[in-house]
Design an enzyme around this catalytic site. Structure first.
Site, short mmCIF file in Angstrom:
data_model
loop_
_atom_site.label_atom_id
_atom_site.label_comp_id
_atom_site.label_asym_id
_atom_site.label_seq_id
_atom_site.Cartn_x
_atom_site.Cartn_y
_atom_site.Cartn_z
N ASP A 272 1.32 5.94 5.76
CA ASP A 272 0.39 5.04 5.08
C ASP A 272 0.95 4.43 3.79
O ASP A 272 0.25 3.74 3.07
CB ASP A 272 -0.92 5.79 4.81
CG ASP A 272 -2.15 4.90 4.94
OD1 ASP A 272 -2.03 3.81 5.51
OD2 ASP A 272 -3.23 5.31 4.47
N ARG B 172 -7.55 -0.52 0.46
CA ARG B 172 -8.01 -1.73 -0.22
C ARG B 172 -8.30 -1.46 -1.70
O ARG B 172 -8.21 -2.34 -2.52
CB ARG B 172 -9.24 -2.28 0.51
CG ARG B 172 -10.40 -1.34 0.50
CD ARG B 172 -11.45 -1.71 1.54
NE ARG B 172 -10.99 -1.45 2.91
CZ ARG B 172 -11.67 -1.79 4.00
NH1 ARG B 172 -12.83 -2.41 3.89
NH2 ARG B 172 -11.19 -1.53 5.20
N LYS C 189 0.85 -1.20 0.00
CA LYS C 189 0.00 0.00 0.00
C LYS C 189 0.88 1.24 0.00
O LYS C 189 1.77 1.39 0.85
CB LYS C 189 -0.91 -0.01 1.23
CG LYS C 189 -1.72 1.27 1.40
CD LYS C 189 -2.70 1.18 2.58
CE LYS C 189 -3.42 2.50 2.82
NZ LYS C 189 -4.33 2.46 3.99
N LYS D 221 -10.74 12.24 8.25
CA LYS D 221 -10.28 11.78 9.57
C LYS D 221 -10.26 12.95 10.54
O LYS D 221 -9.95 14.07 10.14
CB LYS D 221 -8.85 11.22 9.46
CG LYS D 221 -8.72 9.86 8.83
CD LYS D 221 -7.28 9.40 8.89
CE LYS D 221 -7.09 8.07 8.15
NZ LYS D 221 -7.79 6.95 8.77
N GLU E 230 -9.50 3.54 1.58
CA GLU E 230 -8.88 3.75 0.27
C GLU E 230 -7.77 2.74 -0.02
O GLU E 230 -7.48 2.45 -1.16
CB GLU E 230 -8.32 5.18 0.19
CG GLU E 230 -6.91 5.39 0.78
CD GLU E 230 -6.82 5.12 2.28
OE1 GLU E 230 -7.87 5.12 2.94
OE2 GLU E 230 -5.71 4.87 2.79
N ASP F 233 -2.89 9.99 4.03
CA ASP F 233 -4.29 9.57 4.11
C ASP F 233 -5.07 10.54 4.99
O ASP F 233 -5.04 10.45 6.22
CB ASP F 233 -4.37 8.14 4.68
CG ASP F 233 -5.80 7.62 4.72
OD1 ASP F 233 -6.68 8.27 4.13
OD2 ASP F 233 -6.02 6.55 5.33
N ASP G 161 -12.42 6.70 3.31
CA ASP G 161 -11.25 6.41 4.15
C ASP G 161 -10.82 4.95 4.03
O ASP G 161 -9.76 4.56 4.51
CB ASP G 161 -11.57 6.77 5.62
CG ASP G 161 -10.32 6.95 6.45
OD1 ASP G 161 -9.21 6.97 5.85
OD2 ASP G 161 -10.43 7.07 7.68
N1 BES Z 1 -4.58 4.12 6.78
C1 BES Z 1 -5.74 3.76 7.50
C2 BES Z 1 -5.50 2.68 8.55
C3 BES Z 1 -4.56 2.99 9.68
C4 BES Z 1 -5.04 3.37 10.91
C5 BES Z 1 -3.19 2.81 9.54
C6 BES Z 1 -4.19 3.61 11.96
C7 BES Z 1 -2.33 3.07 10.60
C8 BES Z 1 -2.82 3.45 11.81
C9 BES Z 1 -6.81 3.24 6.54
O1 BES Z 1 -6.80 3.78 5.26
C10 BES Z 1 -8.13 3.55 7.12
O2 BES Z 1 -8.44 4.70 7.23
N2 BES Z 1 -8.89 2.54 7.48
C11 BES Z 1 -10.19 2.71 8.00
C12 BES Z 1 -11.07 1.66 7.37
C13 BES Z 1 -12.54 1.87 7.61
C14 BES Z 1 -12.99 3.16 6.98
C15 BES Z 1 -13.30 0.71 7.06
C16 BES Z 1 -10.11 2.54 9.51
O3 BES Z 1 -9.30 1.72 9.98
O4 BES Z 1 -10.83 3.23 10.21
ZN ZN Z 2 -5.05 4.51 4.61
MN MN Z 3 -7.93 5.56 5.12
#
Ligand code: BES
Ligand code: ZN
Ligand code: MN
Length: 475
Positions: free
Chosen positions: A264, A327, A241, A253, A325, A246, A323
């Protein structure tokens, strides 16, 4: 870093590191040095250190913990204290003694790895340039040790770890440029191709392009290939990734969730680092890394909740959370690997979900895998390098939560089992290929650096991948 191997202790040294197991300590072993008074107060607990001055020389007593409980990881950690101490005194050369023990080969490697991993710094502090420069070790003398090959191997691998840490620690706004530069100069034996925005449009990478819409920087798909075993049809494809920042997009966020989001792209840095290191070691494997790079910004061009995008694979995805993104960019890269690269297996690394951090914390990465043998091999590699990895159940029923009224899939579902579900979403794009997904959201970038991780960016996964490639490449 230079290594010297010296059969005996030299008469003069800048700093001598003397290890002790925890328990009753005898000074007799080092009769040429006057240690008896200092040893009265020294317990030998793991990581304990005590700096003594003997004339013009420094002696560091180093605690290793209980001998019966000694592990490679305990020694990595213990010797990391020695490097931190040397660095705080601005010492560039240390001489190291080794503990008496049985598994000395394995332990010696752990010790050297611990020393090298700790010998890293990253800072944007003003005074670090002029008044208070950071001093790292330049030379380590190994006392009483025969010259061994694995010092070179460990130097190369830890360089790969530091390569990843640099990319992850750097400013988000510098990352794309750094990546492209690094990928182009990775290694003479590595072939690099970069798909720019035009090529991604022509190739119909609909999901990478959707995430990129709001960014003022173009998306890229970087591909680096090392063919160390041209006669073999085995081809390991690593996908990382590469979200260089992000914000969450329109599903923005909150500040607290965004501060760490320059991390990220750790997955893509790690797979790039792994291929670079595999080439430097001349491993007999065929391995390609794919790094889909883009920011996930917010703006008037942002991809929108409720809209549907067509992926590289042809599957359509309804966006219900911008968010989620990671995947999306991974799905296109994985589908591309299946379509064009004839992979024998695909391993993706991604800072994919906060849910994984909730489940496993900062020390442990999560594994979702559709293949028993691949899962076993990765777990074995993780045991070897002590980069902790825990497999989640692949409970395919949870995929039902991604059902959409108007598209083949939604991109996110409820909060429960978020790390598993994110994996199941990716699995849809891997087809029949043995595939593993490693969620490194916890260990890639930690709030509090500890032991041999001296900065937030740890470089988690480089050593694990190298261990896997060494064990599973050609003979
Ligand atoms: N980059 C984040 C995940 C993340 C969180 C990485 C904390 C490192 C530390 C990812 O893109 C994300 O925002 N995931 C969401 C998914 C949800 C919207 C289904 C999440 O984890 O809240
Ligand atoms: Zn992310
Ligand atoms: Mn995200």
């Amino acid at each position: 870093m230079k290594f010297a191997f010296s059969p005996n202790l030299e008469k003069s040294f800048e700093m001598l590191v003397i290890p002790f197991w925890e328990g009753p300590i005898a000074a007799a072993e080092y009769s040429s040095l006057e240690l008896s008074a200092a040893l009265k107060d020294f317990t030998g607990k793991n990581g304990e250190s005590s700096l003594l001055y003997q004339g013009s020389q420094r002696v560091l007593l180093l605690g290793l913990g209980k001998k019966e409980k000694a592990t490679v990881e305990a020694l990595r950690r213990a010797y990391s204290s020695a490097v931190r101490c040397a660095s705080s005194k601005k010492i560039k050369h240390i001489s190291i003694l080794f503990p008496t023990c049985k598994q000395s080969g394995e332990f010696l490697q752990g010790i050297i790895e611990g020393l090298l991993l700790t010998n890293y710094s990253f800072t944007y502090k003003h005074d670090s340039l002029k008044t208070n420069p950071i001093v790292l070790l330049e030379k380590i003398t190994l006392v009483g040790v025969q010259k061994t090959d694995y010092v070179e191997r460990l130097l190369t691998i830890v360089d790969g770890v530091h390569f990843v840490r640099d990319l992850v620690n750097s400013n988000a706004d510098d990352k794309i440029e750094m990546f492209l530069k690094a990928a182009k100069n990775l290694h003479p034996k590595v072939k690099t191709t970069v798909l720019d925005k035009k090529k991604l449009e022509a190739g119909k990478f609909g999901l990478i392009l959707a995430v990129n819409r709001s960014s003022s920087l173009d998306p890229h798909l970087v591909q680096v290939s090392y063919k160390g075993d041209p006669k073999s049809k085995e081809h390991i494809v690593l996908v990382g990734k590469g979200v260089t920042y992000d914000t969450g997009g329109l599903s923005l966020k909150p500040t607290d969730g965004m501060v760490s989001m320059k991390c990220d792209m750790a997955g893509s840095a790690t797979v790039l680092g792994a291929v670079k290191t595999a080439a430097e070691l001349g491993l007999k494997v065929n391995v390609t890394a794919l790094a889909p790079l883009t920011e996930n910004c917010i703006g008037s061009k942002s991809y929108k909740l409720g809209d549907v995008y067509r992926s590289y694979s042809g599957k359509t995805v309804e966006i219900n959370n911008t968010d989620a993104e990671g995947r999306l960019v991974l799905a296109d890269a994985i589908a591309y690997a299946v379509d064009k690269l004839d992979p024998s297996c695909i391993i993706d690394l991604a800072t994919l979900t906060g849910a994984c951090v909730v489940a496993l914390g900062d020390d442990i990465a999560g594994l979702v895998c559709n293949d028993e043998i691949l899962a076993e091999s990765l777990l074995e590699a993780s045991e070897c390098t002590d980069e902790l990895l825990c497999r989640f159940p692949t409970h395919n029923e949870y995929l039902d939560d991604f059902k959409s009224d108007i598209a083949d899939l939604k991109n996110s579902s409820g909060r429960e089992a978020g790390a598993i579900k994110a994996g199941l979403f990716l699995q849809e794009f891997a087809g029949q290929v043995p595939w593993a997904h490693i969620d490194i959201a916890g260990p890639a970038y930690v709030p509090k650096p500890k032991f041999y991780n001296t900065t937030k960016a740890t470089g988690y996964g480089v050593r694990l991948l190298l261990e896997y490639l060494e064990a599973n490449g050609g003979a």
